[in-house]
Write a protein that holds these residues in place. Structure first.
Motif, mmCIF file in Angstrom:
data_model
loop_
_atom_site.group_PDB
_atom_site.id
_atom_site.type_symbol
_atom_site.label_atom_id
_atom_site.label_comp_id
_atom_site.label_asym_id
_atom_site.label_seq_id
_atom_site.Cartn_x
_atom_site.Cartn_y
_atom_site.Cartn_z
ATOM 1 N N TYR A 16 -0.490 -3.388 8.224
ATOM 2 C CA TYR A 16 0.083 -2.319 7.411
ATOM 3 C C TYR A 16 -0.945 -1.223 7.196
ATOM 4 O O TYR A 16 -2.152 -1.452 7.258
ATOM 5 C CB TYR A 16 0.620 -2.833 6.076
ATOM 6 C CG TYR A 16 -0.405 -3.342 5.086
ATOM 7 C CD1 TYR A 16 -1.029 -2.480 4.171
ATOM 8 C CD2 TYR A 16 -0.739 -4.694 5.037
ATOM 9 C CE1 TYR A 16 -1.954 -2.953 3.256
ATOM 10 C CE2 TYR A 16 -1.650 -5.175 4.115
ATOM 11 C CZ TYR A 16 -2.269 -4.295 3.226
ATOM 12 O OH TYR A 16 -3.183 -4.766 2.327
ATOM 13 N N GLU A 17 -0.440 -0.017 6.949
ATOM 14 C CA GLU A 17 -1.258 1.145 6.636
ATOM 15 C C GLU A 17 -0.849 1.642 5.255
ATOM 16 O O GLU A 17 0.338 1.674 4.933
ATOM 17 C CB GLU A 17 -1.041 2.256 7.665
ATOM 18 C CG GLU A 17 -1.378 1.843 9.095
ATOM 19 C CD GLU A 17 -0.855 2.822 10.128
ATOM 20 O OE1 GLU A 17 -1.392 2.811 11.245
ATOM 21 O OE2 GLU A 17 0.083 3.588 9.796
ATOM 22 N N THR A 20 3.048 2.365 5.941
ATOM 23 C CA THR A 20 3.826 1.750 7.016
ATOM 24 C C THR A 20 3.464 0.275 7.135
ATOM 25 O O THR A 20 2.281 -0.066 7.187
ATOM 26 C CB THR A 20 3.566 2.448 8.368
ATOM 27 O OG1 THR A 20 3.870 3.839 8.249
ATOM 28 C CG2 THR A 20 4.427 1.842 9.470
ATOM 29 N N VAL A 21 4.484 -0.570 7.160
ATOM 30 C CA VAL A 21 4.267 -1.995 7.360
ATOM 31 C C VAL A 21 4.873 -2.381 8.705
ATOM 32 O O VAL A 21 5.944 -1.901 9.084
ATOM 33 C CB VAL A 21 4.872 -2.835 6.208
ATOM 34 C CG1 VAL A 21 6.373 -2.631 6.092
ATOM 35 C CG2 VAL A 21 4.546 -4.314 6.381
ATOM 36 N N TYR A 22 4.159 -3.204 9.444
ATOM 37 C CA TYR A 22 4.593 -3.644 10.774
ATOM 38 C C TYR A 22 5.006 -5.111 10.698
ATOM 39 O O TYR A 22 4.239 -5.958 10.238
ATOM 40 C CB TYR A 22 3.456 -3.450 11.790
ATOM 41 C CG TYR A 22 3.028 -2.013 11.932
ATOM 42 C CD1 TYR A 22 3.624 -1.163 12.856
ATOM 43 C CD2 TYR A 22 2.014 -1.492 11.120
ATOM 44 C CE1 TYR A 22 3.232 0.164 12.981
ATOM 45 C CE2 TYR A 22 1.616 -0.166 11.239
ATOM 46 C CZ TYR A 22 2.233 0.649 12.158
ATOM 47 O OH TYR A 22 1.842 1.979 12.283
ATOM 48 N N MET A 72 8.239 -5.302 17.786
ATOM 49 C CA MET A 72 7.666 -5.063 16.469
ATOM 50 C C MET A 72 8.461 -3.979 15.761
ATOM 51 O O MET A 72 8.937 -3.028 16.382
ATOM 52 C CB MET A 72 6.199 -4.650 16.597
ATOM 53 C CG MET A 72 5.471 -4.531 15.268
ATOM 54 S SD MET A 72 3.741 -4.095 15.474
ATOM 55 C CE MET A 72 3.144 -5.561 16.347
ATOM 56 N N LEU A 73 8.625 -4.137 14.447
ATOM 57 C CA LEU A 73 9.345 -3.172 13.641
ATOM 58 C C LEU A 73 8.365 -2.477 12.710
ATOM 59 O O LEU A 73 7.628 -3.129 11.979
ATOM 60 C CB LEU A 73 10.425 -3.886 12.818
ATOM 61 C CG LEU A 73 11.213 -3.033 11.824
ATOM 62 C CD1 LEU A 73 12.099 -2.043 12.560
ATOM 63 C CD2 LEU A 73 12.045 -3.919 10.908
ATOM 64 N N ALA A 74 8.351 -1.148 12.752
ATOM 65 C CA ALA A 74 7.520 -0.352 11.848
ATOM 66 C C ALA A 74 8.417 0.228 10.764
ATOM 67 O O ALA A 74 9.395 0.912 11.070
ATOM 68 C CB ALA A 74 6.811 0.763 12.610
ATOM 69 N N VAL A 75 8.099 -0.043 9.508
ATOM 70 C CA VAL A 75 8.912 0.424 8.376
ATOM 71 C C VAL A 75 8.066 1.347 7.509
ATOM 72 O O VAL A 75 7.016 0.942 6.993
ATOM 73 C CB VAL A 75 9.428 -0.754 7.530
ATOM 74 C CG1 VAL A 75 10.329 -0.239 6.407
ATOM 75 C CG2 VAL A 75 10.164 -1.767 8.399
ATOM 76 N N ASP A 76 8.516 2.597 7.356
ATOM 77 C CA ASP A 76 7.832 3.556 6.489
ATOM 78 C C ASP A 76 8.370 3.420 5.075
ATOM 79 O O ASP A 76 9.583 3.519 4.848
ATOM 80 C CB ASP A 76 8.053 4.986 7.001
ATOM 81 C CG ASP A 76 7.422 5.215 8.367
ATOM 82 O OD1 ASP A 76 6.338 4.641 8.616
ATOM 83 O OD2 ASP A 76 8.011 5.951 9.180
#
Length: 202
Positions: A21-22, A61-63, A1-5
């Motif tokens: 996503y947060e 943050t989107v996963y 999984m990739l977490a992108v801020d």
């Protein structure tokens, strides 16, 4: 999984790759042109490339993930990455995408007549079945790759298709590696420790 801020900027990701996503996010599927213009859309249609991307903009943050595949980050500094469309997960919004025709390779492997190219400065997230293996090619050490294990490549490389037609292939007892990609020059090739699709022989 990739977490992108994200802090208000936009990235492009494989349509449907968002798993959570947060914060506040907006998702916009790219139209029929895929962000490449009408000419790019027509090239993809002719080539049988089915990749669809979406724009992701927001703060938080989107996963992202695709079938639990391993994620590798590739940094581009003005160069070009060639990658199988099914191996592209996400890229910085400022990077440009296009289609590179590859002719015989597609006809021989059944993977389509083109591959995706990504150009510019930024980060590209690619996925592979198992951890991607990065192999360096130099003028002294050319590299041959099974088309079903190929993920992508970049650098000053020339890609050729090599066919090994020998007596085993003719009588139907070949190893299944009759068609290979051969790289010469200087650069990096990404391969996965698993084969997509079935055994290929011509």
């Amino acid at each position: 999984m990739l977490a992108v801020d994200l802090a208000g900027e936009t990235i492009r990701a494989l349509n449907g790759a968002m798993v959570a996503y947060e914060g506040r996010m907006a998702f916009k599927r790219e139209g029929m042109t895929g962000g490449e213009g009408l000419r790019g859309a027509l090239k993809r249609k002719i080539a049988g490339e089915g990749m669809t991307l979406m724009d992701v903009t927001g703060e938080g943050t989107v996963y992202l993930a695709n079938e639990a595949a391993e994620v590798t980050l590739v940094q581009l500094t003005g160069d070009t990455l060639f990658v199988e469309s099914e191996s592209l997960l996400a890229l910085d919004g400022g990077l440009r995408t296009g289609v590179q025709f590859i002719g015989l390779r597609g006809m021989g492997t059944g993977q389509g007549l083109a591959t995706t190219k990504v150009e510019g400065h930024g980060t590209v997230a690619i996925v592979s079945d198992g951890p991607a293996i990065v192999l360096e090619v130099t003028p002294e050490t050319p590299l041959s790759v099974d088309p079903h294990a190929y993920v992508g490549h970049h650098g000053q490389l020339r890609q050729d298709v090599v066919t090994d037609v020998n007596w085993r292939t003719v009588i139907g007892q070949g190893s299944g590696e009759s068609v290979q990609f051969r790289y010469q020059g200087h650069g990096l090739v990404y391969v996965q420790p698993a084969e997509r699709g079935g055994i290929l022989e011509i």
